[in-house]
Enzyme design. Structure first.
Site, PDB file in Angstrom:
ATOM      1  N   SER A   1       0.853  -1.199   0.000  1.00  0.00           N
ATOM      2  CA  SER A   1       0.000   0.000   0.000  1.00  0.00           C
ATOM      3  C   SER A   1       0.890   1.251   0.000  1.00  0.00           C
ATOM      4  O   SER A   1       2.105   1.155   0.234  1.00  0.00           O
ATOM      5  CB  SER A   1      -0.892   0.006   1.240  1.00  0.00           C
TER       6      SER A   1
ATOM      7  N   LYS B   1     -16.273  -4.638  10.512  1.00  0.00           N
ATOM      8  CA  LYS B   1     -17.038  -4.789   9.268  1.00  0.00           C
ATOM      9  C   LYS B   1     -18.533  -4.818   9.522  1.00  0.00           C
ATOM     10  O   LYS B   1     -19.256  -3.899   9.160  1.00  0.00           O
ATOM     11  CB  LYS B   1     -16.604  -6.066   8.535  1.00  0.00           C
TER      12      LYS B   1
ATOM     13  N   ASN C   1      -8.408 -10.001  -1.235  1.00  0.00           N
ATOM     14  CA  ASN C   1      -7.489  -9.164  -0.450  1.00  0.00           C
ATOM     15  C   ASN C   1      -7.683  -9.357   1.050  1.00  0.00           C
ATOM     16  O   ASN C   1      -8.786  -9.151   1.572  1.00  0.00           O
ATOM     17  CB  ASN C   1      -7.748  -7.686  -0.754  1.00  0.00           C
TER      18      ASN C   1
ATOM     19  N   GLY D   1     -11.068  -3.238   6.984  1.00  0.00           N
ATOM     20  CA  GLY D   1     -10.753  -3.070   8.392  1.00  0.00           C
ATOM     21  C   GLY D   1     -11.344  -4.145   9.295  1.00  0.00           C
ATOM     22  O   GLY D   1     -11.915  -5.139   8.836  1.00  0.00           O
TER      23      GLY D   1
ATOM     24  N   SER E   1     -11.090  -9.842   4.924  1.00  0.00           N
ATOM     25  CA  SER E   1     -10.691 -10.462   6.200  1.00  0.00           C
ATOM     26  C   SER E   1     -11.911 -11.036   6.910  1.00  0.00           C
ATOM     27  O   SER E   1     -13.022 -10.512   6.785  1.00  0.00           O
ATOM     28  CB  SER E   1      -9.996  -9.436   7.105  1.00  0.00           C
TER      29      SER E   1
ATOM     30  N   ASP F   1      -1.348  -1.725  -3.939  1.00  0.00           N
ATOM     31  CA  ASP F   1      -2.714  -1.761  -3.397  1.00  0.00           C
ATOM     32  C   ASP F   1      -3.239  -0.330  -3.245  1.00  0.00           C
ATOM     33  O   ASP F   1      -2.540   0.539  -2.699  1.00  0.00           O
ATOM     34  CB  ASP F   1      -2.642  -2.462  -2.023  1.00  0.00           C
ATOM     35  N   HIS F   2      -4.432  -0.076  -3.719  1.00  0.00           N
ATOM     36  CA  HIS F   2      -5.098   1.237  -3.562  1.00  0.00           C
ATOM     37  C   HIS F   2      -4.200   2.415  -3.967  1.00  0.00           C
ATOM     38  O   HIS F   2      -3.988   3.342  -3.160  1.00  0.00           O
ATOM     39  CB  HIS F   2      -5.579   1.440  -2.119  1.00  0.00           C
TER      40      HIS F   2
HETATM   41  P1  13P Z   1      -9.231  -6.249   4.991  1.00  0.00           P
HETATM   42  O1  13P Z   1      -9.201  -4.966   5.757  1.00  0.00           O
HETATM   43  O2  13P Z   1     -10.569  -6.909   5.085  1.00  0.00           O
HETATM   44  O3  13P Z   1      -8.131  -7.166   5.324  1.00  0.00           O
HETATM   45  O4  13P Z   1      -9.052  -5.856   3.432  1.00  0.00           O
HETATM   46  C1  13P Z   1      -7.780  -5.617   2.899  1.00  0.00           C
HETATM   47  C2  13P Z   1      -7.826  -4.995   1.555  1.00  0.00           C
HETATM   48  O5  13P Z   1      -8.830  -4.899   0.902  1.00  0.00           O
HETATM   49  C3  13P Z   1      -6.555  -4.504   1.014  1.00  0.00           C
HETATM   50  O6  13P Z   1      -6.731  -3.852  -0.202  1.00  0.00           O
HETATM   51  O1  G3H Z   2      -7.153  -1.577   2.216  1.00  0.00           O
HETATM   52  C1  G3H Z   2      -6.115  -1.186   2.742  1.00  0.00           C
HETATM   53  C2  G3H Z   2      -5.102  -2.159   3.195  1.00  0.00           C
HETATM   54  O2  G3H Z   2      -5.553  -2.881   4.305  1.00  0.00           O
HETATM   55  C3  G3H Z   2      -3.788  -1.485   3.441  1.00  0.00           C
HETATM   56  O3  G3H Z   2      -3.789  -0.786   4.646  1.00  0.00           O
HETATM   57  O4  G3H Z   2      -3.072   1.470   3.877  1.00  0.00           O
HETATM   58  O5  G3H Z   2      -2.974   0.848   6.297  1.00  0.00           O
HETATM   59  O6  G3H Z   2      -1.358  -0.145   4.648  1.00  0.00           O
HETATM   60  P1  G3H Z   2      -2.731   0.422   4.882  1.00  0.00           P
HETATM   61 ZN    ZN Z   3      -8.677  -2.862  -0.299  1.00  0.00          ZN
END
Ligand code: 13P
Ligand code: G3H
Ligand code: ZN
Length: 318
Positions: free
Chosen positions: A48, A183, A253, A180, A213, A81-82
């Site tokens: 990320s 949920k 993810n 997170g 998660s 990621d993101h």
């Molecule tokens: P979780 O917070 O459910 O683990 O999701 C992680 C995620 O989507 C990372 O992009």
């Molecule tokens: O969706 C986000 C991921 O869980 C990454 O989390 O941006 O705190 O590293 P982070």
């Molecule tokens: Zn995500």
């Protein structure tokens, strides 16, 4: 061995989902590689923006390259990621990433299309694939908080249009998950009806499930028994991973659950050993426990045991 995300998706599509796990440090990397090898499963390492800032993006790259040397049997892809537009370009130009995610899902549809298309053009010129997002998950991701009321499921018709307009290679869809540890208050099922409609409009197209998660209740109970205060919350039902994979979800993810393992191990260790100040003993326990967790997720995703067949399907040069 680092492969392209497209190679992993081609092998997995419709049969199993590839687990995409976030890493921030060496302990997570060691546990992730060990767990995936134990399960004989391919995987995606996600980085990320926050992880790139935590130490330094060069540190993460070095950790991943070292882990690949330590575990030569591992087959994996490296994914942003993101990402925002600027971070996507940085990763595309780095030559290290297999794929990037451009997340403009918080922008209006037309803007999301325009931003995603720019990233796709730049990434494809370098042979890198792009995950985009349409719809909005609830929960907390990076510095964005989406209240449950503002979360919205992906519209299947828009999804088809979005993929055509942008040329993206995979699509993160909102089908009832949330980022997170907080949920859902009760048990909640994925919106398989929406997923089926998206798959009908986008056959053979890899879909991605963020916020996957499961927030294991035993982990939360152990954390709280060791001094934590994690309020009651449920996560995604792990028995729904594989049915979702059969309906086109090719990447799942998971980040928060790994953080819960870390928190449980460290809270329990220091509660039981109040005289301790060496971080290595709990670090060692975490690596083992995280490896166990990763292997269990690879099983539930249907990815366990697929490594040899995947290896045989790859071109000799891969
Ligand atoms: P979780 O917070 O459910 O683990 O999701 C992680 C995620 O989507 C990372 O992009
Ligand atoms: O969706 C986000 C991921 O869980 C990454 O989390 O941006 O705190 O590293 P982070
Ligand atoms: Zn995500």
């Amino acid at each position: 061995m680092i492969v392209t995300t497209a190679q992993l998706f081609k092998h997995a599509y419709g049969k199993y989902a590839v687990g995409a796990f976030n890493i921030n440090n060496a302990e997570q990397a060691m546990g992730l590689f060990q767990g995936a090898i134990d399960a004989k499963a391919p995987f995606i390492i996600q980085i990320s923006k926050g992880a790139r800032k935590y130490t330094d993006k060069r540190m993460l790259e070095a950790i991943i390259r070292a882990a690949s040397d330590i575990f030569p049997e591992a087959i994996f892809a490296v994914h942003l990621d993101h990402g925002d537009e600027e971070t996507c370009y940085d990763c595309i130009d780095s030559g290290f990433f297999s794929s990037v995610m451009i997340d403009a899902s918080h922008d209006p549809f037309d803007e999301n299309v325009a931003i995603t298309k720019r990233v796709v053009d730049r990434a494809h010129a370098k042979g890198i694939s792009v995950e985009a997002e349409l719809g909005m998950l609830g929960g907390v991701e990076e510095d964005i908080v989406v209240e449950e009321g503002n979360a919205c499921l992906t519209d299947p018709e828009e999804a088809e249009q979005f993929v055509k307009l942008t040329g993206c290679d995979s699509l993160a869809c909102a089908i009832g998950t949330s980022h997170g540890a907080f949920k859902f208050k009760g048990r909640q099922s994925l919106h398989f009806d929406v997923l089926e409609k998206i798959k009908a409009r986008l056959p053979d197209f890899p879909l991605v499930m963020h916020g996957s998660s499961s927030v294991p209740q035993d982990e939360v109970a152990r954390i709280n028994a060791a001094g934590g205060e994690i309020a009651g919350s449920m996560g995604v039902d792990v028995n729904e991973y594989l049915p979702a994979a059969k309906k086109g979800v090719t990447k799942v993810n998971i980040d928060t659950d790994g953080r819960l393992v870390w928190t449980r191990v460290h809270r329990e260790f220091f509660q039981q050993n109040p005289e301790q100040f060496d971080f290595r003993p709990p670090g060692k326990i975490f690596i083992k426990e995280y490896a166990k967790f990763i292997a269990s997720r690879c099983e539930l995703l249907g990815a366990a045991g697929t490594l040899d067949d995947l290896r045989a399907s790859l071109p000799a040069s891969a």
